[in-house]
Scaffold this active site. Structure first.
Site, PDB file in Angstrom:
ATOM      1  NE  ARG A   9      -3.757   0.737   2.000  1.00  0.00           N
ATOM      2  CZ  ARG A   9      -4.972   0.857   2.544  1.00  0.00           C
ATOM      3  NH1 ARG A   9      -5.143   1.616   3.607  1.00  0.00           N
ATOM      4  NH2 ARG A   9      -6.007   0.232   2.039  1.00  0.00           N
ATOM      5  CG  HIS A  57      -8.455   0.181  -2.626  1.00  0.00           C
ATOM      6  ND1 HIS A  57      -7.714  -0.929  -2.296  1.00  0.00           N
ATOM      7  CD2 HIS A  57      -9.035   0.602  -1.460  1.00  0.00           C
ATOM      8  CE1 HIS A  57      -7.838  -1.164  -1.001  1.00  0.00           C
ATOM      9  NE2 HIS A  57      -8.624  -0.252  -0.476  1.00  0.00           N
ATOM     10  CD  GLN A  95     -12.888  -1.692  -0.333  1.00  0.00           C
ATOM     11  OE1 GLN A  95     -12.061  -1.645   0.565  1.00  0.00           O
ATOM     12  NE2 GLN A  95     -14.108  -2.168  -0.107  1.00  0.00           N
ATOM     13  CG  ASP A 126     -13.574   6.401  -0.607  1.00  0.00           C
ATOM     14  OD1 ASP A 126     -13.544   6.256   0.636  1.00  0.00           O
ATOM     15  OD2 ASP A 126     -12.537   6.391  -1.311  1.00  0.00           O
ATOM     16  CB  CYS A 179     -13.968   1.343   0.398  1.00  0.00           C
ATOM     17  SG  CYS A 179     -13.520   3.078   0.531  1.00  0.00           S
ATOM     18  NE  ARG A 200     -10.040  -5.164   0.890  1.00  0.00           N
ATOM     19  CZ  ARG A 200      -9.306  -4.125   1.295  1.00  0.00           C
ATOM     20  NH1 ARG A 200      -9.890  -3.057   1.766  1.00  0.00           N
ATOM     21  NH2 ARG A 200      -7.983  -4.138   1.172  1.00  0.00           N
TER      22      ARG A 200
HETATM   23  N1   CP Z   1     -11.028   0.003   2.776  1.00  0.00           N
HETATM   24  C1   CP Z   1      -9.745  -0.054   3.161  1.00  0.00           C
HETATM   25  O1   CP Z   1      -8.828  -0.303   2.378  1.00  0.00           O
HETATM   26  O2   CP Z   1      -9.556   0.165   4.495  1.00  0.00           O
HETATM   27  P1   CP Z   1      -8.164   0.384   5.225  1.00  0.00           P
HETATM   28  O3   CP Z   1      -7.630   1.719   4.800  1.00  0.00           O
HETATM   29  O4   CP Z   1      -8.515   0.371   6.698  1.00  0.00           O
HETATM   30  O5   CP Z   1      -7.230  -0.719   4.869  1.00  0.00           O
HETATM   31  N1  NVA Z   2      -9.932   6.829  -1.099  1.00  0.00           N
HETATM   32  C1  NVA Z   2      -9.489   6.409   0.208  1.00  0.00           C
HETATM   33  C2  NVA Z   2      -9.673   4.940   0.386  1.00  0.00           C
HETATM   34  C3  NVA Z   2      -9.295   4.423   1.731  1.00  0.00           C
HETATM   35  C4  NVA Z   2      -9.452   2.940   1.841  1.00  0.00           C
HETATM   36  C5  NVA Z   2      -8.029   6.812   0.406  1.00  0.00           C
HETATM   37  O1  NVA Z   2      -7.229   6.639  -0.524  1.00  0.00           O
HETATM   38  O2  NVA Z   2      -7.705   7.290   1.486  1.00  0.00           O
END
Ligand code: CP
Ligand code: NVA
Length: 305
Positions: A102, A129, A132, A224, A264, A292
């Site tokens: 990530r 993502h 997700q 989101d 998400c 997930r």
């Molecule tokens: N939805 C998601 O990816 O959550 P986190 O940021 O908690 O991993």
């Molecule tokens: N769009 C959000 C998703 C978090 C899971 C971000 O990138 O922070």
């Protein structure tokens, strides 16, 4: 399938395979059946951004598959002090069997895959993502028993989640409408990729500034956060721009009566969604979060097994 970097890279058959294996692993998990498909395997998990769901679901998933996972925070590994992606990829490939990352730049995920010799899974970048959206599609399938021909409405920021949602829906033949304010639309090259896949799958793509138009007759409403990780300094300005895109009961009333709500997570109640919607009877956000675990186990079993 060697990596999971973008949903666009997957064929329809590969998507189907992931979703059906996820369904099987979920069922077995509920029945208490162990499935040690990755016995003795190790997953390295690199995080340069925060996470609750991604970290916990990958770690628990690896454990349930009989393997082991290593949490590698960029604060602790040399990558955070300037060691190159090239060297990191080459070194980790000598120790472990797969990498989940990530981070900010999509190109860093691509480079890890290019220079390493083990599967790489994108656990979120500024652009995408994919994990997700696999969980989201699985959740929709569980609740509606089909994907093809349904209408997904995404309302809000044209961010990483929205981009991957375009990829995913176009791949499986779900119609998708994205409503976002001008200047906050989805990535143009991703829109083009999705339009290409949509021609094959029969999915219709609508991009609009009007949330009501997007939500009309939708089977699924998705939103989101308006402030993604790394955008914290823009919060005040974004809240003003995005307020007309809030998912509330008035907006929801334009969808089908049995529409479900997805997010998400993490969610900010009172901003992108009101409490009555996210905590209401049509919200399936915790199934979505749980899924997930199941889809990522399927992805890891396919890539690393
Ligand atoms: N939805 C998601 O990816 O959550 P986190 O940021 O908690 O991993
Ligand atoms: N769009 C959000 C998703 C978090 C899971 C971000 O990138 O922070």
């Amino acid at each position: 399938m060697k990596h999971l970097i973008s949903l666009y890279d997957l064929s329809f058959e590969e998507m189907e395979k992931i979703l059906s294996l996820a369904e099987k692993l979920k069922r077995q998990n509920k029945e208490g059946i162990q499935h040690h498909l990755l016995k003795g395997k190790t997953l390295g998990m690199i995080f340069t951004k925060s996470s609750t769901r991604t970290r916990v679901s990958f770690e628990v998933g690896m454990y349930q598959l009989g393997g082991y996972s290593l949490f590698l925070s960029s604060n602790d590994i040399q990558l955070g002090r300037g060691e190159t992606i090239y060297d990191t990829a080459r070194v980790l490939s000598r120790y472990i069997d797969g990498i989940m990352i990530r981070t900010f730049k999509q190109s860093d995920v691509e480079d890890l895959a290019k220079y390493g010799t083990i599967p790489v899974i994108n656990g979120l970048t500024d652009l995408m993502h994919p994990c997700q959206i696999l969980a989201d599609l699985f959740t929709v399938y569980e609740h509606k028993r089909t994907l093809k021909g349904l209408k997904m409405a995404y309302v809000g920021d044209g961010n990483n989640v929205a981009n991957s949602l375009l990829h995913g829906c176009a791949k499986v033949g779900m119609h998708i409408a994205v409503a976002s304010p001008r200047g906050f639309e989805c990535d143009q090259s991703i829109v083009c990729e999705a339009q290409g896949d949509a021609k094959v799958s029969g999915s219709q793509i609508l991009l609009t500034e009007d949330p009501v138009e997007a939500v009309k007759d939708a089977d699924v409403i998705y939103t989101d956060t308006w402030v993604s990780m790394g955008q914290e300094a823009e919060k005040e300005q974004r809240v003003k721009i995005f307020m007309p895109y809030q998912v509330n009961s008035t907006l929801f009333s334009h969808a089908k009566e049995d529409a479900i709500f997805l997010h998400c997570l993490p969610a900010y109640r009172g901003y992108e969604v009101t409490e009555d919607i996210i905590d209401g009877s049509q919200s399936v956000i915790f199934d979505e979060a749980e899924n997930r675990l199941h889809v990522q186990k399927a992805v890891m079993a396919i890539l690393m097994g």
